[in-house]
Scaffold this active site. Sequence first.
Site, PDB file in Angstrom:
ATOM      1  N   ARG A 261       0.848  -1.198   0.000  1.00 41.05           N
ATOM      2  CA  ARG A 261       0.000   0.000   0.000  1.00 41.05           C
ATOM      3  C   ARG A 261       0.878   1.241   0.000  1.00 41.05           C
ATOM      4  O   ARG A 261       1.877   1.311   0.719  1.00 41.05           O
ATOM      5  CB  ARG A 261      -0.935   0.011   1.209  1.00 41.05           C
ATOM      6  N   ARG A 276       2.232   0.753  10.284  1.00 37.21           N
ATOM      7  CA  ARG A 276       1.748   1.142   8.958  1.00 37.21           C
ATOM      8  C   ARG A 276       2.909   1.091   7.961  1.00 37.21           C
ATOM      9  O   ARG A 276       3.684   2.034   7.836  1.00 37.21           O
ATOM     10  CB  ARG A 276       1.133   2.536   9.008  1.00 37.21           C
ATOM     11  N   GLU A 348      -6.608  -1.072  15.492  1.00 37.74           N
ATOM     12  CA  GLU A 348      -7.231  -2.000  14.542  1.00 37.74           C
ATOM     13  C   GLU A 348      -6.261  -3.113  14.148  1.00 37.74           C
ATOM     14  O   GLU A 348      -5.108  -2.861  13.809  1.00 37.74           O
ATOM     15  CB  GLU A 348      -7.674  -1.259  13.287  1.00 37.74           C
ATOM     16  N   SER A 351     -10.399  -6.066   9.995  1.00 35.94           N
ATOM     17  CA  SER A 351     -11.606  -5.409   9.520  1.00 35.94           C
ATOM     18  C   SER A 351     -12.359  -6.415   8.668  1.00 35.94           C
ATOM     19  O   SER A 351     -11.815  -6.929   7.684  1.00 35.94           O
ATOM     20  CB  SER A 351     -11.236  -4.169   8.689  1.00 35.94           C
ATOM     21  N   ARG A 390       0.765  -6.355  12.541  1.00 34.75           N
ATOM     22  CA  ARG A 390       0.109  -5.753  13.710  1.00 34.75           C
ATOM     23  C   ARG A 390      -0.049  -6.777  14.833  1.00 34.75           C
ATOM     24  O   ARG A 390      -0.027  -6.420  16.010  1.00 34.75           O
ATOM     25  CB  ARG A 390      -1.236  -5.163  13.295  1.00 34.75           C
TER      26      ARG A 390
END
Length: 425
Positions: A261, A276, A348, A351, A390
Amino acid sequence: MHDIRFIRENPEAFDAGLARRGLEPQSAAILALDSQRRAVATRMQDAQSQRNDASKAIGAAMGRGDKDEAERLKAAVASLKDALPALEAEDRDLLARLTDMLARIPNLPACDVPDGPDEAHNVEVGSWGTRREFAFTPREHADLGPALGMDFETGAAISGARFTFLRGHMARLHRAIGQFMLDRNTDEAGYTECNPPVLVRDEAMYGTDKLPKFAEDSFRTTDGRWLIPTSEVSLTSSVMDQIIDAAALPLRMTALTLCFRSEAGAAGKDTRGFIRQHQFEKCELVSVVRPEESEAEHERMTETAEMILKLLELPYRKIVLCTGDMGFGARKTYDLEVWLPGQGAYREISSCSNCGDFQARRMNARYRPEGQKGTEFVHTLNGSGLAVGRTLVAVLENYQQEDGSVEVPQALLPYMGGLAVLRPQ
């Protein structure tokens, strides 16, 4: 993608759904373009019908010996043939404009999704686990990690910001986490393991609603392919342009892949640490189901992701996202947020979204209900089961010791070759 027939028949309901997303009404503009396109299509069909009728009449006139009528009809056919290409081009242009307009509008939220403009209006619907009490001040993973093999400096030197070089036992723990997730998702949750491409064509990105709106969020290669931002793209696209046998549903797929990403919209966010990254691994869950099964499947998928956190004994909470915080293609989303004691916050880690038929329409993925001649669009769902990096962060922060070492969770010991503790080097 939205059903134009639904918008024609329910323009107010469509705009009401968009309003819950914080968007202005769009049905009027859509229907105006749709009406223009349908008018051109009608003119084109009329011209084609007139041409066909005139062509048949030519033969009849010739049979009667009426050469004048035959010549007049031939001239009419020639004129219609000349007019048709322009009409066909106009129809293609209007259809492309209408399709592009619809492709840039997010999915409508489900009725039970809470309203709200941003994450502050998300609703906690459950929690699990007890936060560990530390006899010392817990440290963040970015402070613990370097001594254990989480090398931020080398990653940045090789590739730039938001890249990390894992070494030794840290690299093994990262691998163990991913393998553990994949094994649980297949052996216990019944997902089929897949090893899909991480380079995909435009059609796969478009079908899973990553294009055209979010092109800047992903990396494109020099030959025009895309590096997947999640294996949701590859897995869901495996049913593109297919009519699936109803008996084969539900399809449940999982994959552990690299993901990429650009983080174009994350400037200044989580620049420190492993949260991230531009390149990361994720164990993805994808389901393709009958429409009447999608709500129950959404709960099942979320429970599968929760199972991983429970087995790793990581405290978390379950959040239902409000209308203003949901992803573009989702009609309802649950987030799982893991407790990070070093940060003193929930973050988070998964999801899970029900997309309804939104993606299926874009990729023309259908099934034929038993006993019916026609087809219907399937429903697609996707979720993280889980994000590996994560989860590594959560393990480091929750299992840290005062001397800077980190205990390996019990569930991961079979994957660590007898190593029970990561110690500073």
